[in-house]
Design a protein around this motif. Sequence first.
Motif, short mmCIF file in Angstrom:
data_model
loop_
_atom_site.label_atom_id
_atom_site.label_comp_id
_atom_site.label_asym_id
_atom_site.label_seq_id
_atom_site.Cartn_x
_atom_site.Cartn_y
_atom_site.Cartn_z
N GLY A 143 0.82 -1.21 0.00
CA GLY A 143 0.00 0.00 0.00
C GLY A 143 0.85 1.25 0.00
N TYR A 144 0.20 2.37 -0.31
CA TYR A 144 0.88 3.67 -0.36
C TYR A 144 0.58 4.53 0.86
CZ TYR A 144 1.46 2.19 -5.17
OH TYR A 144 1.79 1.47 -6.29
N VAL A 145 -0.31 4.05 1.73
CA VAL A 145 -0.65 4.79 2.94
C VAL A 145 0.43 4.53 3.99
CG1 VAL A 145 -2.33 5.13 4.77
CG2 VAL A 145 -3.11 4.67 2.44
N ARG A 146 1.06 5.59 4.47
CA ARG A 146 2.17 5.43 5.42
C ARG A 146 1.73 5.61 6.86
NH1 ARG A 146 7.37 8.36 2.78
NH2 ARG A 146 8.37 7.21 4.49
N ASN A 147 0.45 5.90 7.07
CA ASN A 147 -0.16 5.89 8.42
C ASN A 147 -1.42 5.04 8.36
OD1 ASN A 147 0.89 8.90 7.80
ND2 ASN A 147 1.40 8.37 9.91
N PRO A 148 -1.29 3.76 8.06
CA PRO A 148 -2.49 2.93 7.91
C PRO A 148 -3.09 2.57 9.27
CG PRO A 148 -0.55 1.56 7.71
CD PRO A 148 -0.05 2.98 7.86
N SER A 149 -4.32 2.11 9.23
CA SER A 149 -4.93 1.51 10.41
C SER A 149 -4.62 0.03 10.44
CB SER A 149 -6.45 1.70 10.40
OG SER A 149 -6.81 3.00 10.79
N PHE A 150 -4.02 -0.41 11.54
CA PHE A 150 -3.80 -1.84 11.77
C PHE A 150 -4.94 -2.34 12.65
CE2 PHE A 150 0.34 -0.09 10.82
CZ PHE A 150 0.92 -1.04 9.98
N THR A 151 -5.67 -3.34 12.19
CA THR A 151 -6.84 -3.82 12.92
C THR A 151 -6.76 -5.34 13.09
OG1 THR A 151 -8.19 -4.10 10.91
CG2 THR A 151 -8.25 -1.94 12.00
N TRP A 152 -7.45 -5.82 14.12
CA TRP A 152 -7.46 -7.24 14.43
C TRP A 152 -8.78 -7.58 15.10
CZ3 TRP A 152 -4.33 -3.48 16.36
CH2 TRP A 152 -4.47 -3.12 17.70
N ILE A 188 -12.65 6.83 2.28
CA ILE A 188 -12.10 5.82 3.18
C ILE A 188 -10.59 6.00 3.25
CG2 ILE A 188 -11.80 3.35 3.59
CD1 ILE A 188 -14.43 2.88 2.11
N ASP A 189 -10.06 6.02 4.46
CA ASP A 189 -8.61 6.10 4.70
C ASP A 189 -8.05 7.43 4.20
OD1 ASP A 189 -6.12 5.45 5.55
OD2 ASP A 189 -5.97 3.57 4.43
N PHE A 190 -8.50 8.51 4.84
CA PHE A 190 -8.07 9.87 4.50
C PHE A 190 -7.17 10.36 5.64
CE2 PHE A 190 -8.31 14.41 3.93
CZ PHE A 190 -8.39 14.58 2.55
N VAL A 191 -5.92 10.68 5.31
CA VAL A 191 -4.93 11.06 6.31
C VAL A 191 -4.64 12.55 6.19
CG1 VAL A 191 -2.61 10.67 7.21
CG2 VAL A 191 -3.88 8.76 6.18
N CYS A 192 -4.75 13.27 7.31
CA CYS A 192 -4.33 14.66 7.41
C CYS A 192 -3.17 14.69 8.40
CB CYS A 192 -5.47 15.54 7.89
SG CYS A 192 -6.93 15.50 6.82
#
Length: 702
Positions: free
Chosen positions: A36-45, A341-345
């Motif tokens: 992926g290209y998102v460098r602050n992703p959400s890690f979920t479990w 979805i998955d918008f980083v500021c």
Amino acid sequence: MKNTTLIIIWITCLCAGKSFAQGKPALSAPSNNSTGYVRNPSFTWQAFAGGYSYDIELATDAGFSNIITSRSNLNITRFVPVAQLPAGNVYWRVKAKNEAGADVSLWSDAFRYVVSIPTRTYTIPPHASLQALKDTMRKAIMNTPAILAFTADSTYELDGNITGLFAIDTANINDLIIEGNNAKIVIKNNAHVGFMRIQNSNRVTVRRLSIDWDPLPHSLLDVISVNNSDSTVLNVNVRLRKVKGMSSPYYPAIYGNPSFTNHWSWSYLVDTADPGSLKKIDNNTYGIAPADITPIACRDQPEYNIYRAGSKSGKYFAVGDVLAIVARDNVGSLMSTRNCIDFVCDSIINYTSPIGCYYSFDGSDMKVLNCHSALKDESRFVSANADGVHCRANNIGPWVESSSFVGNADDGVALYNKGIAVRSKISSTALTVTNNEFMNLKKGHIFRIFIPKTGKVLGTNFTVDTVYLQSGAYRVQFTPAIPATDYDSLVDIGLSDVQQNVQLYNTTLRNDRFMITNNRFTVRARGAIIRSSRGVVSNNQFFSCSSAGVALYNEAALWYNGLYSRDMWIMNNDIRDCAFDNLGADAGAINVRINKIDSAAGNVFEDRMSPVSLDHANIRITNNTIKNFAQHGISLFNAANCSIRNNVFISDMPAYYRNGTHYGIYINTVFGTAITGNNFSGDLRPMTQIQRVNDSGTTVTP
């Protein structure tokens, strides 16, 4: 001998805190070996049976010898790194712990996430016009994954003929990084225009920008005389204040200036000794309108008379006060997203905004990291004209960390869903509802039914089976059937006034697993107002918020924002000098309740506590420090199975901001509350430490 050896090994493992019976958490996303290209992703479990909190580790190697970042004691099944991950392999794993902090699982199997950097970069030339910026952005969008880069440290003045409410308004983007490179954006001569709106997009990052407006979308005025000879009239003279760094040396004129007055909203008095906060009085807004303004002739520095008949607000004004007027009607925000979805500021500074800062409507997984709504210099006392972070009907809620919101003219963080008005009853398994932007029910969604006049939330969860448009309204069919008594109670339907109408609330899209941590809030209204589930408010500074530092309640009157919160942790926060305004009446610095509407006069309604609801549940209020609470420290109403533990109450004031009774902890209409280990020794003001009304199953221990 063989059996004896096995027993010895088993005992050794138990002594080491391990057990062969322990399982492993199941990781969810990013999926194993994904790129992926998102460098602050959400890690979920997935939640682990018996797990109260979780530890997570991220490393560059599968053996976890080179840890990038880690976090302990996460109470939700999600983690977002506040700093960008490096390019390349990132390995991650999770383990579960119980409430005592002991491991109840082994480390999960490790997943690998590959951080990739887009190969295409499109650079916006220094000092480019708005049109040139849009042209370059269009190229980047057509060739994603891509980076749209501002020239480092350059200044961009966005002027010219801006149509609509946003300087940049685009949609349908996937995998775009907008790299600001510390560029400065100034929106010129369009104080009502927001910076950016993005819709129907996925995996977009905006970072390292500072943004200001010239002229500003609010005005500040010095109060130079007050005439209180008639207590039913607000009659004051004011002088326009000077402001630094703008094209004009003064704040926007409040007369003969339609670019400002056409967007006029409300006004309030600021506290110049406590920048970003309000004057410490029992009022947080005044109903002054442009028609109340008369210019005073022959003044080099503009002066005005404000005369509003019927207003009793004059008692709050004094010579030397500073009045703020915000122009936030029909305007754009700093950053607005819809269905994203998955918008980083990340690392964005805004010095003002026509309305709020970071908005997410009908989306999921917004992140606000290292961002600051700030007062630019000593001539500023207001930043944005509304909320800091504003999320409506999101699936996964926002992650807000290491940010600050100082001087916002409304809530710091607002999480909610809107009530969907019921138009007609078809049967006990079918209703028609209003067709508007707030109607967000889809097949499989779960909703609750709320009756605003009584404050009752019907006891059943309903699952949507079908939704379709029929004669201008949506027909919603669902299971199970509404019980006969409840069905008969749905009488206020099809009303033009939605706040009185029976409403449906979508409990599927309710900002699940949100995180608000390590932030600073000094705002008009609430530091954070939350109607959500499975979230955390921790380690924040709520300083001089005019209303509650942390509020968990619906706004039944006027706004119909709701509805209730469950499975939440409010912990380790520093809450000081909050809840002194009119919304702090009979409320705590932490304020939990369910509201119904109550008629004040005619069809004007106010929020009043529901006498019947117990719909907040599993709220843990723990280890907070509450200083100089205005009326009550913690108020917990309309809740079940909650705990108030190990909170510390202190004060350096001889009295209270608000008159009336004063309770350290105030519970009302609750079940199963545990009150343990709270410390009042640092607050010597007269109070009742614990007040209990209409409670059952309460346990109180020192």
